[in-house]
Design an enzyme around this catalytic site. Structure first.
Site, PDB file in Angstrom:
ATOM      1  N   GLU A  63      40.818  54.025  43.664  1.00  0.00           N
ATOM      2  CA  GLU A  63      41.398  53.981  42.017  1.00  0.00           C
ATOM      3  C   GLU A  63      42.147  55.228  41.533  1.00  0.00           C
ATOM      4  O   GLU A  63      40.724  55.584  41.183  1.00  0.00           O
ATOM      5  CB  GLU A  63      40.970  53.207  40.967  1.00  0.00           C
ATOM      6  CG  GLU A  63      42.073  52.805  40.096  1.00  0.00           C
ATOM      7  CD  GLU A  63      41.509  51.511  38.959  1.00  0.00           C
ATOM      8  OE1 GLU A  63      41.970  51.609  37.569  1.00  0.00           O
ATOM      9  OE2 GLU A  63      41.518  50.827  39.258  1.00  0.00           O
ATOM     10  N   ASP A 120      40.322  34.214  39.344  1.00  0.00           N
ATOM     11  CA  ASP A 120      41.632  34.543  38.859  1.00  0.00           C
ATOM     12  C   ASP A 120      41.715  33.258  39.945  1.00  0.00           C
ATOM     13  O   ASP A 120      43.034  32.339  39.837  1.00  0.00           O
ATOM     14  CB  ASP A 120      41.929  35.950  39.361  1.00  0.00           C
ATOM     15  CG  ASP A 120      41.903  36.946  38.947  1.00  0.00           C
ATOM     16  OD1 ASP A 120      41.401  36.320  37.463  1.00  0.00           O
ATOM     17  OD2 ASP A 120      41.446  37.413  38.816  1.00  0.00           O
ATOM     18  N   HIS A 138      40.688  38.237  41.847  1.00  0.00           N
ATOM     19  CA  HIS A 138      39.648  38.112  40.644  1.00  0.00           C
ATOM     20  C   HIS A 138      38.297  36.718  41.748  1.00  0.00           C
ATOM     21  O   HIS A 138      39.779  35.642  41.723  1.00  0.00           O
ATOM     22  CB  HIS A 138      38.465  38.216  40.059  1.00  0.00           C
ATOM     23  CG  HIS A 138      38.575  40.120  39.821  1.00  0.00           C
ATOM     24  ND1 HIS A 138      39.340  40.300  38.486  1.00  0.00           N
ATOM     25  CD2 HIS A 138      38.128  40.665  39.794  1.00  0.00           C
ATOM     26  CE1 HIS A 138      39.955  41.250  37.668  1.00  0.00           C
ATOM     27  NE2 HIS A 138      39.138  41.957  38.595  1.00  0.00           N
ATOM     28  N   ASP A 186      39.217  53.468  31.127  1.00  0.00           N
ATOM     29  CA  ASP A 186      40.621  52.849  32.278  1.00  0.00           C
ATOM     30  C   ASP A 186      41.682  52.606  31.332  1.00  0.00           C
ATOM     31  O   ASP A 186      41.657  52.330  30.605  1.00  0.00           O
ATOM     32  CB  ASP A 186      39.722  52.061  32.716  1.00  0.00           C
ATOM     33  CG  ASP A 186      39.955  52.257  34.300  1.00  0.00           C
ATOM     34  OD1 ASP A 186      40.337  52.672  34.758  1.00  0.00           O
ATOM     35  OD2 ASP A 186      38.830  51.448  34.777  1.00  0.00           O
ATOM     36  N   GLU A 201      34.898  49.659  45.722  1.00  0.00           N
ATOM     37  CA  GLU A 201      35.703  50.364  44.823  1.00  0.00           C
ATOM     38  C   GLU A 201      34.289  51.492  43.181  1.00  0.00           C
ATOM     39  O   GLU A 201      33.938  50.887  42.488  1.00  0.00           O
ATOM     40  CB  GLU A 201      36.178  49.609  43.666  1.00  0.00           C
ATOM     41  CG  GLU A 201      37.805  50.181  43.133  1.00  0.00           C
ATOM     42  CD  GLU A 201      38.454  48.730  41.931  1.00  0.00           C
ATOM     43  OE1 GLU A 201      38.959  49.131  41.391  1.00  0.00           O
ATOM     44  OE2 GLU A 201      37.862  48.093  42.426  1.00  0.00           O
ATOM     45  N   ASP A 204      47.857  49.305  39.882  1.00  0.00           N
ATOM     46  CA  ASP A 204      46.730  48.635  38.480  1.00  0.00           C
ATOM     47  C   ASP A 204      47.172  48.990  37.610  1.00  0.00           C
ATOM     48  O   ASP A 204      46.130  49.858  37.061  1.00  0.00           O
ATOM     49  CB  ASP A 204      44.865  48.509  39.192  1.00  0.00           C
ATOM     50  CG  ASP A 204      44.355  47.191  38.748  1.00  0.00           C
ATOM     51  OD1 ASP A 204      44.366  47.501  37.806  1.00  0.00           O
ATOM     52  OD2 ASP A 204      42.813  48.359  38.690  1.00  0.00           O
TER      53      ASP A 204
END
Length: 369
Positions: free
Chosen positions: A234, A76, A73, A272, A198, A307
């Protein structure tokens, strides 16, 4: 571990038809993870269960377990990004690039984290407040600047809050127009970057505006440069949409638009869960690998990203097992995909004996064929 691998591979005969067009036997996969994939164990109902790990530790561990790239990110890469000038952001991004180069790690992508800010409570690109929409676009441009310094052209857009809790509060048509305008602003900011959308159908929003790969590829056609707008799949997000991730992979690759991939697993239509790849449904995982094989994913340098998060119960001495286990499962499923007897598969298909095909796959996964 090596003994277990030898036992497993002994049960998997070599590919019966090495010239089968769907199986890219020479394909070499490269692996990637993000710093958030070493989570300290917090969830919405409880605090952390493990100490936070420094970025340098994560970087060293990434290389130790055989991963070549890290995804980021924007914050990050440059912490507290909103409080820093363009010059400060550039300086810190350059320092990070040196650290990555020193460890031999590539930056796979950078994504603007647009769901934490007070400016994105009502959405980012689709907020009803024009000042907040501009904030989201400006921050996305800073993300692009960071990506350029880190040496990647891939910008991932998880449209986390691009939806609404109340249908009457926003116009879906207007929101599409606002998303396209934001994408166009990013594409204009840098002529070389690519945007990978995404999709996710829900969470944190009640219902998202771009819930599936089909939606992502459709909205790409409305942008100023559709060739530079693709997608990231994902596994869990496809499952949350009630779709099969293997079908989503095939669909995206039919358009040559699958530019990144987050493999994980999911137990039903919940939230998630970031489970290790293959943890819940090994056959669904197998079919994802088979789809990647037949489409030769990775031939243009794309990475396999996991992930996944450690279970909340995980202790510090096992802090990377979820990543190394996901890769091991993937590697073993590649062997399974390549050793599946395609002649038998096609024989079942040609006589429409899907009952036999079903059992063939089950026994193959159980090491019986």
């Amino acid at each position: 571990m090596q003994r277990l691998v030898r036992i497993f591979l002994a049960a998997c005969p070599p590919l019966h038809n090495s010239t089968h067009p769907f199986m890219a036997k020479s394909n070499r996969y490269r692996f990637c993870a993000g710093p958030w994939n070493w989570s300290p164990g917090q969830d919405p109902y409880g605090p952390t269960t493990r100490p936070e790990i420094s970025f340098d530790e994560k970087l060293r561990e990434l290389k130790r377990i055989g991963f070549e790239a890290m995804m980021f990110h924007d914050d990050d890469a440059v912490p507290d990004i909103d409080g820093k000038s363009a010059a400060q952001i550039a300086r810190e991004a350059k320092e990070l690039k040196k650290r990555l180069d020193g460890e031999g790690v590539t930056a796979e992508m950078v994504a603007p984290r647009l769901w934490f800010s007070p400016n994105t409570i009502d959405g980012a690109y689709t907020s009803n407040d024009p000042k907040h929409r501009q904030y989201a676009i400006d921050r996305s441009k800073r993300t692009i600047d960071i990506a350029r310094i880190l040496g990647t052209d891939l910008i991932v857009l998880w449209l986390a809050r691009e939806g609404t809790y109340l249908r009457e509060s926003k116009s879906g048509r207007r929101s599409v127009d606002l998303l396209v305008a934001a994408f166009d602003a990013m594409l204009a900011h840098d002529k070389k970057i690519r945007l990978a959308i995404e999709p996710k159908p829900n969470e944190p929003m009640d219902v998202a505006y771009v819930p599936t790969i089909g939606h992502a590829l459709a909205i790409a056609q409305l942008t100023r440069d559709p060739k530079r707008v693709g997608c990231l799949i994902e596994s869990a997000h496809s499952l949350l949409a009630g779709l099969d991730p293997a079908d989503e992979i095939d669909f995206a690759m039919a358009f040559d638009k699958l530019w990144s991939l987050h493999l994980n697993d999911q137990n039903g239509l919940k939230f998630d869960q970031y489970k290790p790849f293959g943890s819940t449904n090994l056959r669904v995982a197998f079919n994802q690998v088979r789809a990647l094989e037949r489409n030769q994913y990775g031939r243009n340098g794309e990475f396999i990203c996991f992930d996944v998060h450690p279970f909340r119960t995980t202790t510090t001495e096992h802090w990377s097992a979820h990543l190394s286990n996901s890769r091991r499962t993937f590697d073993l499923l590649v062997e399974k995909a390549r050793s599946l007897d395609e002649k038998k598969v096609q024989a079942c298909v040609s006589r429409r004996d899907y009952q036999a095909l079903d059992q063939l796959v089950i026994e193959h996964l159980l090491g019986k064929g």
